[in-house]
Design an enzyme around this catalytic site. Structure first.
Site, PDB file in Angstrom:
ATOM      1  CE  LYS A   1      -3.341  -2.822   2.599  1.00 15.55           C
ATOM      2  NZ  LYS A   1      -4.565  -2.512   1.333  1.00 15.55           N
ATOM      3  CB  CYS A   2       4.190   1.888  -0.441  1.00 17.07           C
ATOM      4  SG  CYS A   2       5.380   3.213  -0.881  1.00 17.07           S
ATOM      5  N   GLY A   3       3.372   4.607  -2.554  1.00 15.49           N
ATOM      6  CA  GLY A   3       2.963   5.032  -3.613  1.00 15.49           C
ATOM      7  C   GLY A   3       4.189   4.491  -4.525  1.00 15.49           C
ATOM      8  CG  LEU A   4       7.966   4.067  -3.867  1.00 21.53           C
ATOM      9  CD1 LEU A   4       9.916   4.338  -3.070  1.00 21.53           C
ATOM     10  CD2 LEU A   4       8.050   4.723  -4.541  1.00 21.53           C
ATOM     11  CB  THR A   5       2.855  -0.752  -4.258  1.00 22.88           C
ATOM     12  OG1 THR A   5       2.994   0.005  -2.685  1.00 22.88           O
ATOM     13  CG2 THR A   5       2.040  -2.167  -4.873  1.00 22.88           C
TER      14      THR A   5
END
Length: 168
Positions: free
Chosen positions: A41-45
């Site tokens: 659930k990360c912007g970098l996922t």
């Protein structure tokens, strides 16, 4: 703090697989391994897609990505092992191995990250993991050969060149 006394290589550390049982990092001796602390659930996922493409491109040449889930950065990996596995498979078609969820910083830092965090990246950063998707390339000899910031895309020229150098 997690301790380890099985050997000196990063690949000698004991860690469980995401779905249970030992991950047996020793099976990667003689291969190049890109170890990445991951989160769903990360912007970098979306980097999962590039990591999977690296896996597909180089697996037959003695390379693997190893995903290490971590929930220490704003709770961005809250799921159970089953939820993480389902998300990675269904959303990004992940086939590379994954370990249990661990802590990468602090007093409960896993022994794997105790060994990794002393290695500097190209900018000279050592120590704590800065965010999800920080990457460490382990050479065929089991030693850390490179560290890449979380923002460095898996298929960047920098990572690809470093992986290919280990496979040559």
């Amino acid at each position: 703090m997690t301790t380890d006394t099985t050997g000196n290589s990063v690949l000698d550390v004991d860690i469980a697989a995401l779905q249970g049982g030992a991950a047996d990092l020793g099976q990667y001796k003689g291969k190049a391994v890109l170890i990445v602390n991951v989160a769903s659930k990360c912007g970098l996922t979306p980097q999962y897609a590039g990591l999977e493409r690296l896996q597909e491109r180089y697996a037959t040449q003695g390379f693997t990505v190893l995903g290490v889930p971590c929930n220490q950065f704003m709770g961005q990996e809250p799921g159970s092992s089953e939820e993480i596995a389902e998300f990675c498979s269904a959303t990004y078609g992940v086939t590379f191995p994954m370990t249990e969820k661990v802590e990468v910083n602090g007093d409960d830092r896993h022994a794997l990250y105790e060994r990794l965090t002393g290695f500097a990246d190209a900018e000279g950063h050592t120590g704590d993991i800065r965010w999800n998707f920080e990457k460490f390339l382990i050479g065929r000899d089991g030693e850390v050969v490179a560290r890449f910031s979380p923002q460095t895309e898996p298929e960047s020229a920098e990572i690809v060149a470093t992986v290919e150098a280990q496979l040559a």
